[in-house]
Scaffold this motif. Structure first.
Motif, PDB file in Angstrom:
ATOM      1  N   ILE A  55       0.848  -1.192   0.000  1.00 19.15           N
ATOM      2  CA  ILE A  55       0.000   0.000   0.000  1.00 19.15           C
ATOM      3  C   ILE A  55       0.881   1.238   0.000  1.00 19.15           C
ATOM      4  O   ILE A  55       1.620   1.496   0.958  1.00 19.15           O
ATOM      5  CB  ILE A  55      -0.934   0.009   1.240  1.00 19.15           C
ATOM      6  CG1 ILE A  55      -1.663  -1.327   1.375  1.00 19.15           C
ATOM      7  CG2 ILE A  55      -1.915   1.175   1.165  1.00 19.15           C
ATOM      8  CD1 ILE A  55      -2.435  -1.764   0.153  1.00 19.15           C
ATOM      9  N   VAL A  56       0.797   1.996  -1.085  1.00 20.87           N
ATOM     10  CA  VAL A  56       1.579   3.232  -1.186  1.00 20.87           C
ATOM     11  C   VAL A  56       0.598   4.389  -1.080  1.00 20.87           C
ATOM     12  O   VAL A  56      -0.244   4.578  -1.963  1.00 20.87           O
ATOM     13  CB  VAL A  56       2.336   3.300  -2.539  1.00 20.87           C
ATOM     14  CG1 VAL A  56       3.281   4.494  -2.556  1.00 20.87           C
ATOM     15  CG2 VAL A  56       3.096   1.998  -2.803  1.00 20.87           C
ATOM     16  N   MET A  57       0.661   5.123   0.014  1.00 18.53           N
ATOM     17  CA  MET A  57      -0.255   6.256   0.178  1.00 18.53           C
ATOM     18  C   MET A  57       0.353   7.292   1.115  1.00 18.53           C
ATOM     19  O   MET A  57       1.421   7.093   1.677  1.00 18.53           O
ATOM     20  CB  MET A  57      -1.615   5.787   0.668  1.00 18.53           C
ATOM     21  CG  MET A  57      -1.622   5.105   2.004  1.00 18.53           C
ATOM     22  SD  MET A  57      -3.313   4.649   2.491  1.00 18.53           S
ATOM     23  CE  MET A  57      -2.980   3.992   4.116  1.00 18.53           C
ATOM     24  N   ARG A  58      -0.380   8.401   1.267  1.00 24.21           N
ATOM     25  CA  ARG A  58       0.133   9.501   2.082  1.00 24.21           C
ATOM     26  C   ARG A  58       0.361   9.045   3.524  1.00 24.21           C
ATOM     27  O   ARG A  58       1.397   9.319   4.101  1.00 24.21           O
ATOM     28  CB  ARG A  58      -0.864  10.670   2.024  1.00 24.21           C
ATOM     29  CG  ARG A  58      -0.398  11.913   2.730  1.00 24.21           C
ATOM     30  CD  ARG A  58      -1.102  13.127   2.200  1.00 24.21           C
ATOM     31  NE  ARG A  58      -0.626  13.473   0.868  1.00 24.21           N
ATOM     32  CZ  ARG A  58       0.458  14.232   0.639  1.00 24.21           C
ATOM     33  NH1 ARG A  58       1.144  14.734   1.640  1.00 24.21           N
ATOM     34  NH2 ARG A  58       0.836  14.506  -0.592  1.00 24.21           N
ATOM     35  N   GLY A  59      -0.620   8.341   4.075  1.00 28.70           N
ATOM     36  CA  GLY A  59      -0.448   7.884   5.453  1.00 28.70           C
ATOM     37  C   GLY A  59      -1.732   7.363   6.046  1.00 28.70           C
ATOM     38  O   GLY A  59      -2.755   7.292   5.374  1.00 28.70           O
ATOM     39  N   ILE A  60      -1.630   7.044   7.326  1.00 27.37           N
ATOM     40  CA  ILE A  60      -2.786   6.547   8.060  1.00 27.37           C
ATOM     41  C   ILE A  60      -3.387   7.705   8.834  1.00 27.37           C
ATOM     42  O   ILE A  60      -2.681   8.575   9.325  1.00 27.37           O
ATOM     43  CB  ILE A  60      -2.343   5.394   8.994  1.00 27.37           C
ATOM     44  CG1 ILE A  60      -2.189   4.119   8.171  1.00 27.37           C
ATOM     45  CG2 ILE A  60      -3.337   5.189  10.125  1.00 27.37           C
ATOM     46  CD1 ILE A  60      -1.789   2.907   8.965  1.00 27.37           C
ATOM     47  N   LYS A  61      -4.710   7.726   8.916  1.00 31.98           N
ATOM     48  CA  LYS A  61      -5.378   8.771   9.687  1.00 31.98           C
ATOM     49  C   LYS A  61      -6.358   8.109  10.646  1.00 31.98           C
ATOM     50  O   LYS A  61      -6.536   6.898  10.656  1.00 31.98           O
ATOM     51  CB  LYS A  61      -6.149   9.696   8.742  1.00 31.98           C
ATOM     52  CG  LYS A  61      -7.304   8.960   8.089  1.00 31.98           C
ATOM     53  CD  LYS A  61      -8.326   9.852   7.429  1.00 31.98           C
ATOM     54  CE  LYS A  61      -9.349   8.946   6.750  1.00 31.98           C
ATOM     55  NZ  LYS A  61     -10.274   9.622   5.909  1.00 31.98           N
ATOM     56  N   GLY A  62      -7.032   8.978  11.400  1.00 32.37           N
ATOM     57  CA  GLY A  62      -8.239   8.580  12.110  1.00 32.37           C
ATOM     58  C   GLY A  62      -8.063   7.703  13.316  1.00 32.37           C
ATOM     59  O   GLY A  62      -7.171   7.891  14.126  1.00 32.37           O
ATOM     60  N   SER A  63      -8.936   6.743  13.399  1.00 28.48           N
ATOM     61  CA  SER A  63      -9.190   5.967  14.611  1.00 28.48           C
ATOM     62  C   SER A  63      -7.947   5.351  15.241  1.00 28.48           C
ATOM     63  O   SER A  63      -7.019   4.922  14.557  1.00 28.48           O
ATOM     64  CB  SER A  63     -10.157   4.840  14.283  1.00 28.48           C
ATOM     65  OG  SER A  63     -10.276   3.972  15.383  1.00 28.48           O
TER      66      SER A  63
END
Lengths: 145, 412
Positions: free
Chosen positions: A58-66
């Protein structure tokens, strides 16, 4: 077609992994927006909606939230529904914890390097050596066909 | 990381396998986060429920694994004051919500087994409204994404973002790795948010957090506004900021303890960026979470859990009215607050309308998958966002509008 390409990356958790990339300039909460029982992203409108993250990189900006992210990913990992690795620009403390507990390699890349990746690329992660190898570039293949 | 001799012993397994696993988790986590040492914590808010809603439909082996782990944690005991976050199970509504009976039994067993262990099974997301009130500078380990910014920003106590493993380890070991918001340099504001629209309701503060969280992510926003929040407004602000972003801390100039002035909020430095939040942004945020009024089937209030002030207010709004046929009104609060509300008569007024009061849990977790396809209104952007992911049509509005949408015509 160009040969394998190399993207510099900082190892945060784990070392080696390989797999097919899923790429988006987005964030995701692994609790509430992801179903660990299936490995699928359930948030309508998300670029990964209805896609299975199992064994993907998984290549993405980052993890958010919970703050349920670690519990959710750990359950996914137990059920073999977790991603093979994560590559993020912004490193959330919870992403690190989730990857430590779930034994998922996590690497940090520079913002400008996100565009080097596209969904479908085959990646090889060399965490200890500090780089990611794009073994098979999906974009280039698509251009050729 | 520098370890004391006791910490090294725990790591070597001399204090049992569970403590060893916890120590391994936090050392590997802390090392990756560049922590130099572990520090004692005096207040923990732990995610202490099995994988809950996520586990719905998982095999008995998986359910058993997590149950056993929680039981093992209870046997190890908490070394400092520890409260627990919402449970995934509502003991009052589990049948109606088709919760697995084994999980309900497990939850009851955990509650019984907790006595004397130091784990206070309060099962609420507002520990700060029921007596867990760490002071400025106090080292905490709080899980629950909405609690974390409250702890850092409003109380001035210190916690990094915690999840189940790290908060459980903090409770059992009384230790947490020192990095992030535990250190002065990671508490300074980063992005200036100039609010030039009046924020009139707590939900308006939630809208501010929903919009800004998407832009600032993990960074620390500093809000400059002429609107004066009440404590419940800040509960909403932190909850929504952490949902669309993931921040552990924010400042409101002149309000929160580490931002008496703009200069102090940024520690005399220049902000990394400036974002404006005006009437246009406020309206578009509400617009994104809107539905047709006549399609609303369920109203959910209490994310984060409602406190006594809010229950009093809702009892006034609801007094003498009835929830319309075919519609539902769910009110979520802490057990302690529901008890007080019962004694004061608020609970009777609210339940006389046909509303349901849920304690220990909340719809985003207890009703997982039960309300698929339903059209829901809520006063909380956080709840709204997670209900969207569960396949609901969702509107977010202020409490009064929410209640009006599911009530029959006023008859008082």
């Amino acid at each position: 077609m160009n040969g394998p390409r190399i993207v510099k990356a900082e190892r945060i958790v784990g070392a080696e992994a390989g797999g097919v990339a899923l790429v988006a300039d987005e964030t995701l909460s692994f609790w509430g927006e992801f179903d660990p029982l299936t490995g699928k992203v359930i948030l309508p409108g998300h670029p990964f909606y209805d896609q299975n993250l199992r064994s993907k990189i998984i290549v993405m900006r980052g993890i958010k939230g919970s703050s349920g992210v670690e519990a959710s990913l750990r359950l996914a990992a137990m059920l073999k529904n977790a991603p093979a690795a994560m590559i993020n620009i912004d490193i959330d403390a919870l992403a690190v914890l989730a990857c430590v507990v779930s034994r998922i390699p996590l690497l940090k890349i520079r913002e400008e390097d996100l565009k080097s990746f596209s969904t479908g690329d085959i990646l090889k992660i060399h965490g200890d050596k500090g780089y990611i190898e794009i073994v098979h570039n999906n974009k280039l293949v698509l251009c050729m066909t | 990381m520098d370890l004391t001799s006791e910490e090294r012993e725990i790591l070597e397994g001399k204090h049992g396998a569970f403590r060893q696993m916890c120590m391994n988790w936090i050392i590997e986590w802390g090392t990756a986060m560049n922590a130099k040492r572990l520090v004692p914590v005096s207040n923990v808010h732990v995610l202490f429920s099995d994988q809950g809603n996520c586990i719905k439909g998982a095999g008995s082996e998986t359910i058993g694994f997590f149950y056993n782990e929680l039981m093992t944690a209870l046997k190890a005991g908490a070394r400092c004051f520890t409260t627990t976050d919402v449970s995934y199970i509502s003991d009052d509504f589990w049948e109606e919500l088709h919760t697995d009976r084994t999980q309900v039994e497990n939850n009851r067993n955990l509650l019984k087994a907790a006595l004397g262990t130091g784990f206070n099974m309060v099962w609420t997301c507002i520990p700060y409204f029921i007596g867990s009130f760490p002071l400025k500078g106090e080292i905490c380990a709080w899980a629950e994404s909405s609690c974390i910014p409250f702890c850092n920003s409003v109380l001035g106590a210190r916690t990094t973002r915690h999840s189940q493993a790290s908060s459980m380890a903090a409770a059992v070991l009384g230790l947490t790795p020192e990095f992030g918001e535990l250190l002065d340099e990671n508490r300074i504001g980063e992005i200036m948010i100039e609010v030039d629209v009046e924020l009139k309701t707590n939900t308006d503060w939630g809208a501010l957090g929903d919009y800004i969280g998407m832009l600032t992510g993990l960074k620390r926003p500093v809000f400059k506004t002429r609107s004066r929040p009440i404590v419940e407004s800040l509960s909403q602000l932190g909850a929504s900021l952490a949902t669309t972003g993931g921040t552990a801390m924010y400042h409101v100039i002149g309000i929160t303890p580490e931002a008496p002035t703009e200069d102090k909020a940024f520690d005399g430095k220049q902000p990394q960026g400036v974002v404006k939040f005006s009437k246009k942004e406020l309206e578009s945020t509400y617009q994104r979470l809107s539905v047709k009024k006549n399609e609303i089937e369920i109203c959910v209030l209490g994310c984060p859990h409602l406190n006594l002030k809010e229950l009093e207010w809702i009892s006034n709004l609801a007094d003498g009215r009835k929830v319309a046929v075919g519609k539902q009104l769910w009110i979520c609060t802490a057990y302690q607050i529901a008890c007080q509300a019962e004694k004061l008569g608020y609970r009777r007024l609210i339940e006389a309308t046909g509303a349901k009061i849920m304690v220990d849990s909340c719809p985003a977790v207890a009703c997982w998958g039960e309300w698929r396809g339903k059209t829901i209104i809520t006063d909380s952007f956080k709840q709204g966002r997670y209900l969207l992911a569960q396949g609901n049509e969702v509107a977010v509005r202020d409490v009064k509008t929410c209640i009006d949408c599911v009530m029959e015509v006023y008859k008082k």
